[in-house]
Design a protein around this motif. Sequence first.
Motif, short mmCIF file in Angstrom:
data_model
loop_
_atom_site.label_atom_id
_atom_site.label_comp_id
_atom_site.label_asym_id
_atom_site.label_seq_id
_atom_site.Cartn_x
_atom_site.Cartn_y
_atom_site.Cartn_z
N GLN A 1 2.15 -3.02 -3.30
CA GLN A 1 1.36 -3.80 -4.25
C GLN A 1 2.07 -5.09 -4.66
O GLN A 1 1.44 -6.13 -4.83
CB GLN A 1 1.12 -2.91 -5.48
CG GLN A 1 0.28 -3.55 -6.56
CD GLN A 1 -0.04 -2.55 -7.67
OE1 GLN A 1 0.33 -1.38 -7.61
NE2 GLN A 1 -0.74 -3.03 -8.67
N THR B 1 -4.04 -3.97 -2.57
CA THR B 1 -4.91 -4.93 -3.26
C THR B 1 -4.81 -4.77 -4.78
O THR B 1 -5.60 -5.35 -5.52
CB THR B 1 -6.39 -4.76 -2.81
OG1 THR B 1 -6.86 -3.47 -3.24
CG2 THR B 1 -6.53 -4.85 -1.31
N THR C 1 -11.26 -9.38 -6.56
CA THR C 1 -12.21 -8.74 -5.63
C THR C 1 -12.29 -9.45 -4.29
O THR C 1 -12.27 -8.82 -3.24
CB THR C 1 -13.63 -8.74 -6.27
OG1 THR C 1 -13.50 -8.21 -7.59
CG2 THR C 1 -14.59 -7.86 -5.48
N SER D 1 -9.11 -8.98 -2.34
CA SER D 1 -9.02 -7.57 -1.93
C SER D 1 -9.87 -7.34 -0.69
O SER D 1 -9.45 -6.69 0.27
CB SER D 1 -9.53 -6.65 -3.05
OG SER D 1 -8.71 -6.77 -4.19
N THR E 1 -5.31 3.48 -2.43
CA THR E 1 -6.03 2.50 -3.23
C THR E 1 -6.71 3.12 -4.45
O THR E 1 -7.05 4.31 -4.46
CB THR E 1 -7.09 1.76 -2.38
OG1 THR E 1 -7.71 0.76 -3.19
CG2 THR E 1 -8.17 2.70 -1.85
N ASN F 1 -9.30 1.45 -5.47
CA ASN F 1 -10.58 0.79 -5.30
C ASN F 1 -11.53 1.66 -4.46
O ASN F 1 -11.43 1.71 -3.23
CB ASN F 1 -10.32 -0.57 -4.63
CG ASN F 1 -11.56 -1.42 -4.53
OD1 ASN F 1 -12.65 -0.90 -4.34
ND2 ASN F 1 -11.38 -2.72 -4.64
#
Length: 219
Positions: free
Chosen positions: A90, A167, A172, A175, A196, A198
């Motif tokens: 990250q 990400t 957004t 990512s 993730t 996400n």
Amino acid sequence: MIELRGVEKVYHRGAEELHALRGIDLDIGKGEFLSIVGPSGSGKSSLLHILGCLDRPSKGTVKFDGQNIEHMSESGLDAIRRRKIGFVFQQFYLMPGLSVFDNVALPKVFIREKIDAEKIAALIVTVGLQNRMKHFPNQLSGGEMQRVAIARALANNPEVLLADEPTGNLDTENSDKIFKLLKSLQLRGYTVVMVTHNQELACRADRTILLKDGVCSFT
Ligand SMILES: Nc1ncnc2c1ncn2[C@@H]1O[C@H](COP(=O)(O)OP(=O)(O)O)[C@@H](O)[C@H]1O
Ligand SMILES: [Mg+2]
């Protein structure tokens, strides 16, 4: 490519035992794109470290490319890590005093191999930073810095790319771009494993596993 059977990880903090992984069975195929999701503290990073031979399990077996790592020496494990696995984190972890080119070439320096300038440049083109080769990290956006980190992870020709919340520090749009880059690397033959938070990105992998309290379920 990677095979886990009954993998457990226990951390010791003083007298306290912390069971981060509680019996993980997992097969990751060559060329697969796997995503790992789960709440904070569920064992995602611990699992990724074991997949990447950065750590050994407290119990259970790990086979990497057919080799059981249990009986392998530290130098054998080190060779796998350096030659077969690329890591992305990250926080990017770029060297601020080095250019994009030199950051990407750094893994070659660590294994004391000659730097093939054309190959390094080709990697930088692969991640779309051909116009940034001589820039320094502080001249780049977050998305660009992660691209450099990805190119660096590929410098030693690994077979597997392991990304821990790649990400997590990006908006957004960036990512999405990083995900597409990872996907394009899968199409070039790499095996990709991405941790993730996400959900949207996770769903776009071939397969997603969910970790909860160190236990894995398939979604
Ligand atoms: N080196 C360590 N020493 C002690 N405890 C650790 C260590 N690394 C992780 N843990 C603990 O193991 C659990 C799982 O952590 P981690 O694998 O980092 O989860 P995640 O990446 O899903 O947030 C957490 O409770 C964490 O505090
Ligand atoms: Mg983590």
